[in-house]
Write a protein that holds these residues in place. Structure first.
Motif, PDB file in Angstrom:
ATOM      1  N   LEU A 464       0.828  -1.200   0.000  1.00 48.76           N
ATOM      2  CA  LEU A 464       0.000   0.000   0.000  1.00 48.76           C
ATOM      3  C   LEU A 464       0.867   1.256   0.000  1.00 48.76           C
ATOM      4  O   LEU A 464       0.545   2.249  -0.665  1.00 48.76           O
ATOM      5  CB  LEU A 464      -0.938  -0.012   1.207  1.00 48.76           C
ATOM      6  CG  LEU A 464      -2.035  -1.077   1.175  1.00 48.76           C
ATOM      7  CD1 LEU A 464      -2.800  -1.102   2.492  1.00 48.76           C
ATOM      8  CD2 LEU A 464      -2.994  -0.847   0.013  1.00 48.76           C
ATOM      9  N   VAL A 465       1.966   1.212   0.746  1.00 58.96           N
ATOM     10  CA  VAL A 465       2.899   2.342   0.734  1.00 58.96           C
ATOM     11  C   VAL A 465       3.422   2.550  -0.682  1.00 58.96           C
ATOM     12  O   VAL A 465       3.529   3.687  -1.177  1.00 58.96           O
ATOM     13  CB  VAL A 465       4.059   2.100   1.718  1.00 58.96           C
ATOM     14  CG1 VAL A 465       5.116   3.198   1.574  1.00 58.96           C
ATOM     15  CG2 VAL A 465       3.549   2.048   3.158  1.00 58.96           C
ATOM     16  N   VAL A 494      13.852   1.126   3.295  1.00 59.16           N
ATOM     17  CA  VAL A 494      12.842   0.425   2.493  1.00 59.16           C
ATOM     18  C   VAL A 494      11.743   1.393   2.060  1.00 59.16           C
ATOM     19  O   VAL A 494      11.310   1.390   0.899  1.00 59.16           O
ATOM     20  CB  VAL A 494      12.247  -0.747   3.293  1.00 59.16           C
ATOM     21  CG1 VAL A 494      11.029  -1.338   2.576  1.00 59.16           C
ATOM     22  CG2 VAL A 494      13.300  -1.828   3.515  1.00 59.16           C
ATOM     23  N   LEU A 495      11.295   2.238   2.978  1.00 57.72           N
ATOM     24  CA  LEU A 495      10.223   3.185   2.669  1.00 57.72           C
ATOM     25  C   LEU A 495      10.653   4.164   1.574  1.00 57.72           C
ATOM     26  O   LEU A 495       9.851   4.533   0.707  1.00 57.72           O
ATOM     27  CB  LEU A 495       9.812   3.938   3.931  1.00 57.72           C
ATOM     28  CG  LEU A 495       9.173   3.069   5.028  1.00 57.72           C
ATOM     29  CD1 LEU A 495       9.042   3.852   6.328  1.00 57.72           C
ATOM     30  CD2 LEU A 495       7.819   2.555   4.577  1.00 57.72           C
ATOM     31  N   VAL A 496      11.905   4.568   1.595  1.00 57.85           N
ATOM     32  CA  VAL A 496      12.422   5.419   0.525  1.00 57.85           C
ATOM     33  C   VAL A 496      12.394   4.659  -0.798  1.00 57.85           C
ATOM     34  O   VAL A 496      12.034   5.204  -1.849  1.00 57.85           O
ATOM     35  CB  VAL A 496      13.847   5.900   0.862  1.00 57.85           C
ATOM     36  CG1 VAL A 496      14.498   6.560  -0.353  1.00 57.85           C
ATOM     37  CG2 VAL A 496      13.801   6.874   2.041  1.00 57.85           C
ATOM     38  N   SER A 527      16.266  -2.120  -4.148  1.00 62.10           N
ATOM     39  CA  SER A 527      16.509  -3.553  -3.983  1.00 62.10           C
ATOM     40  C   SER A 527      16.005  -4.045  -2.635  1.00 62.10           C
ATOM     41  O   SER A 527      15.404  -5.126  -2.531  1.00 62.10           O
ATOM     42  CB  SER A 527      18.011  -3.838  -4.113  1.00 62.10           C
ATOM     43  OG  SER A 527      18.481  -3.540  -5.410  1.00 62.10           O
ATOM     44  N   LEU A 528      16.245  -3.273  -1.589  1.00 61.02           N
ATOM     45  CA  LEU A 528      15.788  -3.662  -0.257  1.00 61.02           C
ATOM     46  C   LEU A 528      14.258  -3.658  -0.193  1.00 61.02           C
ATOM     47  O   LEU A 528      13.652  -4.534   0.444  1.00 61.02           O
ATOM     48  CB  LEU A 528      16.373  -2.722   0.794  1.00 61.02           C
ATOM     49  CG  LEU A 528      17.893  -2.802   0.975  1.00 61.02           C
ATOM     50  CD1 LEU A 528      18.394  -1.676   1.862  1.00 61.02           C
ATOM     51  CD2 LEU A 528      18.299  -4.155   1.560  1.00 61.02           C
ATOM     52  N   ALA A 529      13.633  -2.680  -0.847  1.00 57.43           N
ATOM     53  CA  ALA A 529      12.169  -2.629  -0.874  1.00 57.43           C
ATOM     54  C   ALA A 529      11.605  -3.848  -1.590  1.00 57.43           C
ATOM     55  O   ALA A 529      10.615  -4.450  -1.138  1.00 57.43           O
ATOM     56  CB  ALA A 529      11.708  -1.346  -1.559  1.00 57.43           C
ATOM     57  N   GLU A 530      12.220  -4.237  -2.690  1.00 61.12           N
ATOM     58  CA  GLU A 530      11.747  -5.407  -3.431  1.00 61.12           C
ATOM     59  C   GLU A 530      11.892  -6.680  -2.596  1.00 61.12           C
ATOM     60  O   GLU A 530      11.027  -7.556  -2.639  1.00 61.12           O
ATOM     61  CB  GLU A 530      12.518  -5.524  -4.745  1.00 61.12           C
ATOM     62  CG  GLU A 530      12.163  -4.441  -5.756  1.00 61.12           C
ATOM     63  CD  GLU A 530      13.059  -4.461  -6.982  1.00 61.12           C
ATOM     64  OE1 GLU A 530      14.113  -5.151  -6.931  1.00 61.12           O
ATOM     65  OE2 GLU A 530      12.724  -3.788  -7.978  1.00 61.12           O
TER      66      GLU A 530
END
Length: 561
Positions: A464-465, A494-496, A527-530
């Motif tokens: 959702l973010v 991650v949020l960034v 990459s961290l977000a994925e």
């Protein structure tokens, strides 16, 4: 060496000898009073009043979120219904000690049955009752021990009154066996910058006197550490202190991508600390402090003065003010006194303001007047916006009062899923991760029995973010994060990666988040977000990101001449 695991708060690391929290006072017996009802009633009322004063004084000394929690505890202690229950038992022949013990226990059971916010407050009654009993017995209330040397405190959980006034020269770190990342203990520990690990269920095995390393960044407690491990931990702690003490710079990734680091504030008096810690502005100013302790809405003049004081502390900087967010866990008799079976899903936030539009208009009037007298860059936002129509309503009303930047809080899935349409009308969006997690996971954020679901690392929340971040990027609209998630250094990266352009948090978290961002590029963040999005649950998302982060070499932030 052996390890215990929990949820770390921040990036800190500490080492030292364990001291366990003192045990609760034993329950009194129910033998009848020999002093008479009048004397027992006077003793009980004096003890309750003294404890309420002490809680209020502790709150005033602590400030911030702790003050709000402790003032709420003081109000619970002097609740007239609870006092009537104590009196009834005394009239039946009980001692003040037994009457307090039994009445508080009964009141606790009643609140637990109600659930929601009141259910969560039931746990506070244990601490209040212990303090009243200690006063009646003339002994010290159970609380944080004082062994005469620095130590690592281990407890089942900490009462807000204890967490608020921890002596940080003595308490090196905190380990709790209960609680989660959004518990009162975690929130207050983060606000005070305490090295902490919460929810370490195996912490019951820790014994007073043994030496441990508390690594909040990894969420690990190391027992019987080697000499080498102690030395490495000491080096990390020294490096972190050096980084925290270094002059604050604007938030940015290693490749120079700017990420504004802002402060969450609860009252104007908190501004000086935020500025000193390098806050680039305010990402969330909670206006509730003006309303919650009042029997009627404050006047426009009273509000204007508070807003003017806040804005004057940030000349030329962004200050995001959230309109009154009442209802649910913050009921106000003059705004909405109707009983609701499930107030978290009822008339709260913007819904409550629309039902009493005069209060909303008075807030906007006061803000517009304060804005005209100061040089800050004022942004206003509405809480709990769920629809496009609500967005149009609020932004139109704000512009009617000459407020040039109007946005919305994204706290419910509907506004996240319609973020492109919402942001077509709003100037910006600010994601409140605490409530967004609550509503996404159908888990009351104030109910201990479902605390394990209240984790912003859950991929459903992060998706959702991402929806909001992507909509903001397409439309060229800023997307901020102002929930507790922004204060988690690893999650902040991650949020960034999910599209956040600014992060707002308790001022004490700014240094750790600034450092975490400075070691990662935009490509790293993506990459961290994925990795987080590919996980099945919050725990595996956190682990996957931590593993990948450890494999990625940290970068040095680029500088420009």
């Amino acid at each position: 060496m052996s390890e215990l695991r929990g949820v770390g708060i921040g990036l800190g690391v500490a080492q030292g000898p364990v001291v366990r929290m003192t045990e609760a006072l034993p329950a009194p017996d129910d033998s009848p009073s020999t002093a008479g009802a009048d004397a027992e009633r006077a003793r009980a009322r004096e003890a309750v009043a003294t404890v309420a004063r002490e809680l209020t004084a502790r709150g005033e000394a602590a400030g911030g979120a702790a003050q709000e929690v402790l003032e709420a505890q003081a109000m619970i202690a002097e609740d007239p219904t609870l006092q009537d229950e104590v009196d009834a038992r005394i009239d039946g022949g009980a001692t003040a000690e037994w009457a307090v013990h039994d009445a508080f226990a009964g009141f606790r059971a009643t609140l637990e049955a109600v659930g929601g916010y009141l259910g969560e407050r039931a746990a506070d009654l244990d601490d209040i009752a212990q303090r009243v009993l200690a006063r009646l017995r003339g002994v010290d209330a159970p609380g944080v021990p004082n062994p005469g040397h620095p130590f690592v405190l281990v407890a089942r959980d900490l009462a807000p009154a204890d967490t608020a006034l921890l002596d940080l020269d003595q308490v090196l770190a905190l380990i709790t066996t209960d609680g989660g990342p959004t518990s009162h203990t975690a929130i207050l520990a983060r606000e005070k910058g305490i090295v902490a690990i919460v929810g370490a269920s195996e912490g019951t095995a820790l014994t007073t006197g043994e030496t441990v390393i508390v690594d909040a960044a990894a969420g690990v407690v190391t027992r019987e550490p080697s000499t080498e491990a102690l030395a490495r931990a000491a080096e990390r702690a020294a490096a972190r202190r050096s980084a925290v003490d270094s002059p604050a710079t604007p938030g940015a990734l290693a490749d120079g991508t700017p990420i504004a680091l802002l402060a969450n504030l609860g009252k104007p008096a908190d501004a000086a600390d935020a500025v000193a810690r390098g806050a680039e502005g305010v990402g969330l100013f909670r206006t509730e402090f003006l309303f919650l302790s009042a029997s009627q809405a404050p006047t426009v003049a009273q509000q204007r003065e508070s807003y003017r004081e806040l804005l004057a502390a940030f000349p030329g900087r962004k200050v995001v003010v959230r309109m009154l967010d009442a209802g649910a866990d913050k009921p106000l008799a003059f705004l909405n006194d109707a009983h609701e079976e499930n107030p978290a899903l009822g008339l709260r936030g913007l819904r409550a303001l629309r039902a009493s539009e005069d209060i909303l208009r008075e807030q906007l009037t006061a803000l517009a007047e304060a804005d005209a007298e100061t040089d800050a860059d004022l942004w206003v936002m509405a809480p709990m916006v769920a629809t496009v129509e609500e967005t149009v309503y609020f932004t139109g009303l704000a512009r009617e009062y000459g407020l040039k930047t109007a946005g919305v809080m994204v706290e419910v899935p509907s506004s996240a899923l319609l973020a492109d349409r919402v942001l077509a009308h709003a100037d910006f969006a600010s994601i409140g991760t605490n409530d967004l997690t609550q509503y996404t996971m159908a888990a009351d954020r104030l109910l201990g029995s479902v605390a394990s679901f209240q984790d912003p690392w859950h991929p459903a929340v992060l998706r959702l973010v991402r929806e909001v971040g992507a909509a903001g990027a397409r439309l060229g609209k800023p997307v901020g994060i102002c929930g507790e998630a922004a204060a988690d250094p690893l999650l902040a990266v991650v949020l960034v990666g999910l599209g956040a352009t600014s992060l707002s948090m308790a001022p004490s978290a700014l240094a750790d988040v600034r450092r975490a961002l400075s070691e990662r590029t935009a490509s790293d963040a993506l990459s961290l977000a994925e990795a987080a999005l590919d996980a099945d649950d919050a725990s595996s998302a956190r682990t996957a990101v931590a593993t990948l982060a450890a494999a990625l070499p940290p970068h040095q932030k680029e500088t420009t001449s």
